[in-house]
Design a protein around this motif. Sequence first.
Motif, PDB file in Angstrom:
ATOM      1  N   THR A   1      -8.699  -4.519  -1.040  1.00  0.00           N
ATOM      2  CA  THR A   1      -8.048  -4.716  -2.179  1.00  0.00           C
ATOM      3  C   THR A   1      -7.300  -3.296  -2.269  1.00  0.00           C
ATOM      4  O   THR A   1      -7.604  -2.164  -2.159  1.00  0.00           O
ATOM      5  CB  THR A   1      -8.723  -4.996  -3.567  1.00  0.00           C
ATOM      6  N   PHE A   2      -5.974  -3.458  -3.137  1.00  0.00           N
ATOM      7  CA  PHE A   2      -5.142  -2.406  -3.277  1.00  0.00           C
ATOM      8  C   PHE A   2      -4.531  -2.543  -4.829  1.00  0.00           C
ATOM      9  O   PHE A   2      -4.222  -3.385  -4.975  1.00  0.00           O
ATOM     10  CB  PHE A   2      -4.280  -1.812  -2.258  1.00  0.00           C
ATOM     11  N   GLN A   3      -3.925  -1.436  -5.238  1.00  0.00           N
ATOM     12  CA  GLN A   3      -3.220  -1.046  -6.364  1.00  0.00           C
ATOM     13  C   GLN A   3      -2.546   0.152  -6.516  1.00  0.00           C
ATOM     14  O   GLN A   3      -2.879   0.895  -5.832  1.00  0.00           O
ATOM     15  CB  GLN A   3      -3.951  -1.501  -7.750  1.00  0.00           C
ATOM     16  N   ASP A   4      -1.574   0.324  -7.476  1.00  0.00           N
ATOM     17  CA  ASP A   4      -0.953   1.609  -7.736  1.00  0.00           C
ATOM     18  C   ASP A   4      -2.128   2.483  -8.096  1.00  0.00           C
ATOM     19  O   ASP A   4      -3.307   2.076  -9.061  1.00  0.00           O
ATOM     20  CB  ASP A   4       0.103   1.464  -8.713  1.00  0.00           C
ATOM     21  N   ALA A   5      -2.051   3.725  -7.732  1.00  0.00           N
ATOM     22  CA  ALA A   5      -3.085   4.644  -8.015  1.00  0.00           C
ATOM     23  C   ALA A   5      -2.957   5.278  -9.571  1.00  0.00           C
ATOM     24  O   ALA A   5      -1.841   4.899 -10.232  1.00  0.00           O
ATOM     25  CB  ALA A   5      -2.936   5.870  -6.985  1.00  0.00           C
ATOM     26  N   ASN A   6      -3.611   6.075 -10.020  1.00  0.00           N
ATOM     27  CA  ASN A   6      -3.750   6.557 -11.140  1.00  0.00           C
ATOM     28  C   ASN A   6      -2.413   7.134 -11.654  1.00  0.00           C
ATOM     29  O   ASN A   6      -2.037   8.174 -10.982  1.00  0.00           O
ATOM     30  CB  ASN A   6      -4.996   7.519 -11.514  1.00  0.00           C
ATOM     31  N   TYR A   7      -1.832   6.837 -12.565  1.00  0.00           N
ATOM     32  CA  TYR A   7      -0.530   7.218 -12.846  1.00  0.00           C
ATOM     33  C   TYR A   7      -0.432   8.565 -13.529  1.00  0.00           C
ATOM     34  O   TYR A   7       0.396   9.430 -13.080  1.00  0.00           O
ATOM     35  CB  TYR A   7       0.155   6.308 -13.992  1.00  0.00           C
ATOM     36  N   GLN A   8      -1.441   8.962 -14.199  1.00  0.00           N
ATOM     37  CA  GLN A   8      -1.427  10.423 -14.596  1.00  0.00           C
ATOM     38  C   GLN A   8      -1.510  11.360 -13.686  1.00  0.00           C
ATOM     39  O   GLN A   8      -1.009  12.388 -13.559  1.00  0.00           O
ATOM     40  CB  GLN A   8      -2.835  10.417 -15.629  1.00  0.00           C
ATOM     41  N   LYS A   9      -2.454  10.925 -12.646  1.00  0.00           N
ATOM     42  CA  LYS A   9      -2.539  12.012 -11.394  1.00  0.00           C
ATOM     43  C   LYS A   9      -1.403  11.870 -10.461  1.00  0.00           C
ATOM     44  O   LYS A   9      -0.971  13.117  -9.728  1.00  0.00           O
ATOM     45  CB  LYS A   9      -4.003  11.735 -10.986  1.00  0.00           C
ATOM     46  N   TYR A  10      -0.923  10.917 -10.136  1.00  0.00           N
ATOM     47  CA  TYR A  10      -0.106  10.756  -9.033  1.00  0.00           C
ATOM     48  C   TYR A  10       1.396  10.115  -9.400  1.00  0.00           C
ATOM     49  O   TYR A  10       2.240  10.099  -8.528  1.00  0.00           O
ATOM     50  CB  TYR A  10      -0.590   9.335  -7.817  1.00  0.00           C
ATOM     51  N   GLY A  11       1.469   9.762 -10.563  1.00  0.00           N
ATOM     52  CA  GLY A  11       2.876   9.248 -11.065  1.00  0.00           C
ATOM     53  C   GLY A  11       3.002   7.879 -10.327  1.00  0.00           C
ATOM     54  O   GLY A  11       1.973   6.829 -10.105  1.00  0.00           O
ATOM     55  N   MET A  12       4.282   7.186 -10.105  1.00  0.00           N
ATOM     56  CA  MET A  12       4.231   5.955  -9.498  1.00  0.00           C
ATOM     57  C   MET A  12       4.483   6.246  -7.895  1.00  0.00           C
ATOM     58  O   MET A  12       4.766   5.063  -7.233  1.00  0.00           O
ATOM     59  CB  MET A  12       5.743   5.270  -9.843  1.00  0.00           C
ATOM     60  N   GLY A  13       3.979   7.189  -7.279  1.00  0.00           N
ATOM     61  CA  GLY A  13       4.067   7.541  -5.694  1.00  0.00           C
ATOM     62  C   GLY A  13       2.835   7.375  -4.955  1.00  0.00           C
ATOM     63  O   GLY A  13       2.944   8.113  -3.843  1.00  0.00           O
ATOM     64  N   ALA A  14       1.875   6.592  -5.569  1.00  0.00           N
ATOM     65  CA  ALA A  14       0.603   6.452  -4.604  1.00  0.00           C
ATOM     66  C   ALA A  14       0.066   5.178  -4.719  1.00  0.00           C
ATOM     67  O   ALA A  14       0.013   4.488  -5.830  1.00  0.00           O
ATOM     68  CB  ALA A  14      -0.430   7.424  -4.982  1.00  0.00           C
ATOM     69  N   THR A  15      -0.943   4.568  -3.813  1.00  0.00           N
ATOM     70  CA  THR A  15      -1.402   3.366  -3.763  1.00  0.00           C
ATOM     71  C   THR A  15      -3.023   3.714  -3.482  1.00  0.00           C
ATOM     72  O   THR A  15      -3.323   4.321  -2.404  1.00  0.00           O
ATOM     73  CB  THR A  15      -0.840   2.570  -2.571  1.00  0.00           C
TER      74      THR A  15
END
Length: 187
Positions: free
Chosen positions: A164-178
């Motif tokens: 399963t996958f989702q957007d990564a932690n916004y505080q750490k990576y912003g919108m640029g990680a999965t």
Amino acid sequence: MTTKKFDIGDSVSVLDEAIDGIVVAVKNNEITIKTSDDFVLTYFVNELVKINNTNNLNKIIKSETLVHKSSDIQPRKKQNIPTFKTDKVERGIPEFDLHIEKLVKNFRGMSNFDILNLQTETAKRHLDFAIRNRIPKIVFIHGVGEGVLKAELDFMLNRTEGITFQDANYQKYGMGATEVYFKQNKN
């Protein structure tokens, strides 16, 4: 006014020139030196400076500038710092940066298709590695950009079973990680 004392055999350097040498003669305010190129040159005392020869330890040990420390001082005792033991071994989550400048040294001659292909192949290799080694979670850093790489990653991850996958932690990576989670078999 104090005058500098030079002795025959002292290593000296000329102040305003890149010349070093050994004192071969001393006459009043004039010092004659022999350079490493075997030139004999004469300078005034105020144009030269002594070079400390660190190879001559006896001279340094006997010098008056050496500070002698009392040996009866007790060394400091180490403070006991409490340590905490945990049952789990904490390991970081593997992060894989798919930016092209992190993958190859020079990408100047590569087309956009070649760059995207290399990025997706790299992601596929890391995905396969994580599955083989039973890693529970990984993060792909793809950046924001126009979203082409993220779309390719989503397509590839949707076709892969057991994850399963989702957007990564916004505080750490912003919108640029999965973030990718792997479903582990109980076997």
